[in-house]
Design an enzyme around this catalytic site. Structure first.
Site, PDB file in Angstrom:
ATOM      1  N   GLU A  58       0.827  -1.218   0.000  1.00 38.69           N
ATOM      2  CA  GLU A  58       0.000   0.000   0.000  1.00 38.69           C
ATOM      3  C   GLU A  58       0.857   1.263   0.000  1.00 38.69           C
ATOM      4  OE1 GLU A  58      -1.555   1.679   3.554  1.00 38.69           O
ATOM      5  OE2 GLU A  58      -1.242  -0.149   4.715  1.00 38.69           O
ATOM      6  N   VAL A  61      -5.436   0.237   3.034  1.00 38.72           N
ATOM      7  CA  VAL A  61      -5.643  -1.213   2.872  1.00 38.72           C
ATOM      8  C   VAL A  61      -6.858  -1.446   1.962  1.00 38.72           C
ATOM      9  CG1 VAL A  61      -6.358  -3.306   4.121  1.00 38.72           C
ATOM     10  CG2 VAL A  61      -4.510  -1.865   5.023  1.00 38.72           C
ATOM     11  N   ASP A 114     -16.643   5.060  14.560  1.00 39.72           N
ATOM     12  CA  ASP A 114     -15.428   5.048  13.739  1.00 39.72           C
ATOM     13  C   ASP A 114     -14.946   3.608  13.541  1.00 39.72           C
ATOM     14  OD1 ASP A 114     -13.112   5.453  12.391  1.00 39.72           O
ATOM     15  OD2 ASP A 114     -12.285   6.943  13.772  1.00 39.72           O
ATOM     16  N   SER A 121     -13.158   1.309  10.536  1.00 41.77           N
ATOM     17  CA  SER A 121     -12.447   1.483   9.266  1.00 41.77           C
ATOM     18  C   SER A 121     -13.120   0.737   8.119  1.00 41.77           C
ATOM     19  CB  SER A 121     -11.015   0.977   9.420  1.00 41.77           C
ATOM     20  OG  SER A 121     -10.353   1.046   8.181  1.00 41.77           O
ATOM     21  N   ALA A 122     -13.098   1.372   6.961  1.00 37.56           N
ATOM     22  CA  ALA A 122     -13.591   0.731   5.738  1.00 37.56           C
ATOM     23  C   ALA A 122     -12.757  -0.518   5.393  1.00 37.56           C
ATOM     24  CB  ALA A 122     -13.550   1.725   4.581  1.00 37.56           C
ATOM     25  N   ASP A 123     -11.573  -0.637   5.996  1.00 39.93           N
ATOM     26  CA  ASP A 123     -10.742  -1.832   5.742  1.00 39.93           C
ATOM     27  C   ASP A 123     -11.500  -3.113   6.089  1.00 39.93           C
ATOM     28  OD1 ASP A 123      -8.757  -0.012   5.145  1.00 39.93           O
ATOM     29  OD2 ASP A 123      -7.493  -0.487   6.887  1.00 39.93           O
ATOM     30  N   LYS A 173      -3.111  -2.711  16.173  1.00 43.71           N
ATOM     31  CA  LYS A 173      -2.481  -2.002  17.295  1.00 43.71           C
ATOM     32  C   LYS A 173      -3.578  -1.500  18.210  1.00 43.71           C
ATOM     33  CE  LYS A 173       0.032   1.106  15.075  1.00 43.71           C
ATOM     34  NZ  LYS A 173      -0.208   0.970  13.645  1.00 43.71           N
TER      35      LYS A 173
HETATM   36  N1  PSU Z   1      -2.271   1.272  10.671  1.00 43.24           N
HETATM   37  C1  PSU Z   1      -0.937   1.362  10.692  1.00 43.24           C
HETATM   38  N2  PSU Z   1      -0.292   2.041   9.722  1.00 43.24           N
HETATM   39  C2  PSU Z   1      -0.964   2.634   8.694  1.00 43.24           C
HETATM   40  C3  PSU Z   1      -2.391   2.503   8.662  1.00 43.24           C
HETATM   41  C4  PSU Z   1      -3.003   1.810   9.659  1.00 43.24           C
HETATM   42  O1  PSU Z   1      -0.309   0.857  11.606  1.00 43.24           O
HETATM   43  O2  PSU Z   1      -0.345   3.250   7.821  1.00 43.24           O
HETATM   44  C5  PSU Z   1      -3.152   3.087   7.493  1.00 43.24           C
HETATM   45  C6  PSU Z   1      -3.504   1.974   6.475  1.00 43.24           C
HETATM   46  O3  PSU Z   1      -3.424   2.520   5.172  1.00 43.24           O
HETATM   47  C7  PSU Z   1      -4.940   1.650   6.810  1.00 43.24           C
HETATM   48  C8  PSU Z   1      -5.448   3.022   7.188  1.00 43.24           C
HETATM   49  O4  PSU Z   1      -5.672   1.092   5.742  1.00 43.24           O
HETATM   50  O5  PSU Z   1      -4.399   3.613   7.929  1.00 43.24           O
HETATM   51  C9  PSU Z   1      -6.712   2.959   8.003  1.00 43.24           C
HETATM   52  O6  PSU Z   1      -7.206   4.232   8.163  1.00 43.24           O
HETATM   53  P1  PSU Z   1      -8.639   4.457   8.859  1.00 43.24           P
HETATM   54  O7  PSU Z   1      -8.447   4.045  10.286  1.00 43.24           O
HETATM   55  O8  PSU Z   1      -8.913   5.916   8.692  1.00 43.24           O
HETATM   56  O9  PSU Z   1      -9.598   3.585   8.121  1.00 43.24           O
HETATM   57 MN    MN Z   2     -12.080   5.850  10.552  1.00 43.13          MN
END
Ligand code: PSU
Ligand code: MN
Length: 316
Positions: free
Chosen positions: A25, A107, A139, A141-143, A160
């Site tokens: 990524e 991701v 909140d 994540s879309a992941d 984490k």
């Molecule tokens: N966690 C990490 N390092 C990162 C990310 C997450 O330890 O760089 C990044 C990844 O690209 C992940 C994104 O897909 O943050 C998730 O963001 P959000 O929580 O806004 O969905």
């Molecule tokens: Mn988010």
């Protein structure tokens, strides 16, 4: 092929020869680590994938084109521009393409573009998940939704604890995403090897993982799988150091009213600042370790159409 997709020459050659390819990524480069360590890490990760017999495909959006495979200059560009580049999730893809803009792939979007290109294994550091306090903030994540709908294997070092790891695992269970531990029954916790939460299944080798993933695909499962690969002990952080640092970062985030897509990058940068850079060192090492396992699994998947781990043989 999708008209917005550009597959680099090297990646295209590997894919058409049936050779192993591993997706990487670009948000980890632009938003996950500071410059210049982000660029150094991205290039080193590509080298580790090559050293382990696969071709790397770093994924990003450049000028509205979906790119599978970046040049070193393009990686440098993402690293240098950093958070100025739009962090691109599923909702952003069409608008970035329509406007001809750049986007750093999370991701989520890396899985989408990898799948469009025909790449099914992806290595990263950590995924997004259910944030602590999500019962109020929503909140999530879309992941996690992408893992539910796109058949790509994501190798990470677990969640984490800026996230609620227990709720993240519950969400994945609801969505039918298998969570596999590489050599462990414990979901790794990114900076440390154990979270105290169990994975669904443990595998002991890249060959076993490849066999499982092949079965998953042959069954026509529509979603992906998540692999938690623990950070090697020698690079793991002391929980008594990292946990208070995460607590402090979350408190600060709440105090400043940071929300939405800014939350994860803010927390990552803050934890790094509080730990005096130690967390960055661990972060880099665990990404290297994930790249190695992903490349080895991609090689196994390509070569062993008929691999059956010994322990399953009697059941067939
Ligand atoms: N966690 C990490 N390092 C990162 C990310 C997450 O330890 O760089 C990044 C990844 O690209 C992940 C994104 O897909 O943050 C998730 O963001 P959000 O929580 O806004 O969905
Ligand atoms: Mn988010």
């Amino acid at each position: 092929m999708n008209k917005y997709l550009d597959i680099s020459k090297e990646v295209k050659a590997a894919l058409s020869a049936g050779k192993p390819v591993v997706a990487l990524e670009s948000t980890i480069i632009s938003h996950g680590m500071p410059y210049p360590q982000n660029v150094e890490t991205a290039l080193a990760v590509e080298q580790i994938i090559r050293d382990n017999g696969a071709t790397p495909a770093t994924i990003a959006i450049i000028g509205g084109r979906l790119k599978a495979g970046l040049t070193p200059d393009e990686i440098e560009y993402f690293g240098k521009k950093g958070p100025e580049i739009t962090k691109a999730s599923r909702r952003d893809l069409a608008m970035l393409c329509a406007k001809g803009l750049d986007g750093a792939c999370t991701v989520t979007t890396t899985m989408m573009i990898a799948h469009m290109a025909g790449i099914n294994i992806f290595a990263t550091g950590g995924i997004g998940g259910v944030h602590r306090g999500a019962e109020v903030t929503m909140d999530i994540s879309a992941d996690l939704e992408e893992l539910a709908q796109t058949p790509v294997m994501v190798v990470c070092a677990g969640c984490k604890s800026i996230l609620d790891i227990g709720l993240t695992l519950e969400y994945l269970e609801t969505k039918g995403v298998p969570v596999i531990g590489m050599g462990t029954e414990d979901m790794p916790a990114f900076y440390t090897s154990k979270s105290g939460f169990k994975v669904d299944y443990k595998v002991d080798s890249p060959a076993e993982l490849a066999h499982f993933f092949k079965t998953h695909m042959e069954l026509g499962m529509k979603g992906g799988i998540l692999v938690g690969n623990p950070i090697p002990e020698e690079y793991a952080m002391d929980p008594d150091v990292i946990n208070p640092a995460i607590e402090k970062a979350i408190n600060e985030c709440n105090k400043l009213g940071i929300k939405g897509k800014e939350t994860t990058p803010f927390l990552l940068a803050k934890v790094k600042e509080i730990t005096g850079g130690d967390s960055l060192e661990s972060n880099i090492k665990l990404v290297f370790n994930n790249a190695k396992i992903a490349a080895q699994t991609a090689c196994e998947l390509c070569k062993s159409n008929h691999y059956i781990p010994k322990k399953y043989k009697n059941n067939i």
